[in-house]
Design a protein around this motif. Sequence first.
Motif, mmCIF file in Angstrom:
data_model
loop_
_atom_site.group_PDB
_atom_site.id
_atom_site.type_symbol
_atom_site.label_atom_id
_atom_site.label_comp_id
_atom_site.label_asym_id
_atom_site.label_seq_id
_atom_site.Cartn_x
_atom_site.Cartn_y
_atom_site.Cartn_z
ATOM 1 N N GLY A 176 37.929 -46.010 3.383
ATOM 2 C CA GLY A 176 38.599 -45.712 4.650
ATOM 3 C C GLY A 176 38.316 -44.300 5.142
ATOM 4 N N ALA A 177 37.508 -43.549 4.409
ATOM 5 C CA ALA A 177 37.117 -42.197 4.822
ATOM 6 C C ALA A 177 35.924 -42.308 5.767
ATOM 7 C CB ALA A 177 36.732 -41.355 3.605
ATOM 8 N N THR A 178 35.842 -41.383 6.695
ATOM 9 C CA THR A 178 34.677 -41.380 7.577
ATOM 10 C C THR A 178 33.473 -40.813 6.817
ATOM 11 O OG1 THR A 178 35.101 -39.155 8.424
ATOM 12 C CG2 THR A 178 36.143 -41.002 9.613
ATOM 13 N N GLN A 179 32.302 -41.106 7.319
ATOM 14 C CA GLN A 179 31.105 -40.546 6.709
ATOM 15 C C GLN A 179 31.119 -39.018 6.810
ATOM 16 O OE1 GLN A 179 27.471 -42.476 7.991
ATOM 17 N NE2 GLN A 179 28.379 -44.509 7.807
ATOM 18 N N LYS A 180 31.635 -38.511 7.909
ATOM 19 C CA LYS A 180 31.747 -37.060 8.083
ATOM 20 C C LYS A 180 32.658 -36.461 7.014
ATOM 21 C CE LYS A 180 33.006 -33.597 11.538
ATOM 22 N NZ LYS A 180 33.463 -33.361 12.904
ATOM 23 N N ALA A 181 33.798 -37.117 6.736
ATOM 24 C CA ALA A 181 34.720 -36.637 5.704
ATOM 25 C C ALA A 181 34.055 -36.669 4.329
ATOM 26 C CB ALA A 181 36.000 -37.463 5.699
ATOM 27 N N ILE A 182 33.319 -37.722 4.057
ATOM 28 C CA ILE A 182 32.641 -37.835 2.762
ATOM 29 C C ILE A 182 31.644 -36.691 2.591
ATOM 30 C CG2 ILE A 182 31.047 -39.240 1.387
ATOM 31 C CD1 ILE A 182 32.472 -41.724 2.701
ATOM 32 N N ARG A 183 30.910 -36.394 3.645
ATOM 33 C CA ARG A 183 29.954 -35.280 3.577
ATOM 34 C C ARG A 183 30.686 -33.949 3.380
ATOM 35 N NH1 ARG A 183 27.762 -38.150 8.025
ATOM 36 N NH2 ARG A 183 26.027 -39.451 7.338
ATOM 37 N N LEU A 184 31.860 -33.807 4.020
ATOM 38 C CA LEU A 184 32.665 -32.600 3.848
ATOM 39 C C LEU A 184 33.127 -32.472 2.399
ATOM 40 C CD1 LEU A 184 34.202 -30.120 4.959
ATOM 41 C CD2 LEU A 184 36.098 -31.685 5.466
ATOM 42 N N TYR A 185 33.654 -33.559 1.830
ATOM 43 C CA TYR A 185 34.095 -33.541 0.433
ATOM 44 C C TYR A 185 32.942 -33.127 -0.476
ATOM 45 C CZ TYR A 185 37.902 -36.567 2.198
ATOM 46 O OH TYR A 185 38.950 -37.105 2.898
ATOM 47 N N GLU A 186 31.766 -33.646 -0.179
ATOM 48 C CA GLU A 186 30.585 -33.314 -0.973
ATOM 49 C C GLU A 186 30.236 -31.835 -0.823
ATOM 50 O OE1 GLU A 186 25.882 -34.363 -0.740
ATOM 51 O OE2 GLU A 186 27.274 -35.973 -0.208
ATOM 52 N N SER A 187 30.238 -31.330 0.408
ATOM 53 C CA SER A 187 29.864 -29.923 0.635
ATOM 54 C C SER A 187 30.876 -28.969 0.010
ATOM 55 C CB SER A 187 29.723 -29.640 2.129
ATOM 56 O OG SER A 187 30.979 -29.632 2.771
ATOM 57 N N MET A 188 32.142 -29.388 -0.090
ATOM 58 C CA MET A 188 33.180 -28.563 -0.703
ATOM 59 C C MET A 188 33.201 -28.680 -2.227
ATOM 60 S SD MET A 188 36.413 -29.078 1.853
ATOM 61 C CE MET A 188 37.415 -27.861 0.992
ATOM 62 N N GLY A 189 32.411 -29.595 -2.753
ATOM 63 C CA GLY A 189 32.385 -29.791 -4.203
ATOM 64 C C GLY A 189 33.514 -30.668 -4.713
ATOM 65 N N LEU A 190 34.182 -31.392 -3.804
ATOM 66 C CA LEU A 190 35.280 -32.272 -4.225
ATOM 67 C C LEU A 190 34.767 -33.559 -4.853
ATOM 68 C CD1 LEU A 190 37.672 -31.769 -1.189
ATOM 69 C CD2 LEU A 190 37.927 -30.844 -3.491
ATOM 70 N N ILE A 191 33.569 -33.954 -4.466
ATOM 71 C CA ILE A 191 32.905 -35.076 -5.130
ATOM 72 C C ILE A 191 31.527 -34.571 -5.542
ATOM 73 C CG2 ILE A 191 34.177 -36.884 -3.902
ATOM 74 C CD1 ILE A 191 31.699 -37.337 -2.156
ATOM 75 N N PRO A 192 30.962 -35.133 -6.591
ATOM 76 C CA PRO A 192 29.650 -34.655 -7.043
ATOM 77 C C PRO A 192 28.556 -34.975 -6.027
ATOM 78 C CG PRO A 192 30.364 -36.539 -8.360
ATOM 79 C CD PRO A 192 31.497 -36.190 -7.442
ATOM 80 N N VAL A 193 27.541 -34.140 -6.015
ATOM 81 C CA VAL A 193 26.391 -34.402 -5.155
ATOM 82 C C VAL A 193 25.742 -35.697 -5.646
ATOM 83 C CG1 VAL A 193 24.138 -33.540 -4.425
ATOM 84 C CG2 VAL A 193 26.038 -31.947 -4.739
ATOM 85 N N PRO A 194 25.585 -36.659 -4.750
ATOM 86 C CA PRO A 194 25.051 -37.949 -5.198
ATOM 87 C C PRO A 194 23.547 -37.889 -5.450
ATOM 88 C CG PRO A 194 25.364 -37.973 -2.836
ATOM 89 C CD PRO A 194 25.911 -36.658 -3.331
ATOM 90 N N ASN A 195 23.095 -38.831 -6.237
ATOM 91 C CA ASN A 195 21.652 -38.991 -6.422
ATOM 92 C C ASN A 195 21.063 -39.447 -5.096
ATOM 93 O OD1 ASN A 195 21.718 -38.386 -9.187
ATOM 94 N ND2 ASN A 195 22.318 -40.486 -9.670
#
Length: 117
Positions: free
Chosen positions: A11-30
């Motif tokens: 239910g997260a937007t793609q923009k939010a997912i990219r934000l979480y990634e850039s903030m280090g909240l989720i690991p950088v994906p392969n």
Amino acid sequence: MYIGKLAELTGATQKAIRLYESMGLIPVPNRQGKYRVYADNDVVLINLIRRAQAVGFSLAELRELVALKAKGNGFPIEVANELIAKKREKLRKDMNVIKSLDRRLIELEDELKRNFG
């Protein structure tokens, strides 16, 4: 899974997912070519982030928790519980302020009725 599927599942937007990634909240994906490929664990992490946000945690507050998780072997449950306890205490204080303000508003209303009603 690709970001579109991850967004659909969480239910997260793609923009939010990219934000979480850039903030280090989720690991950088392969990557698979130019596409990010996310793991099942990312669904769990994003759902946790969204639930935490829904109860008042900021992304900055969650960053500390994620940083500790990255340093250790597992989820720092003690730190998470401490953050929750602090958030609940702040909420209780905020509720007391609101209750006090409500009482003062009732007193003002009563005073207006007495003097002008």
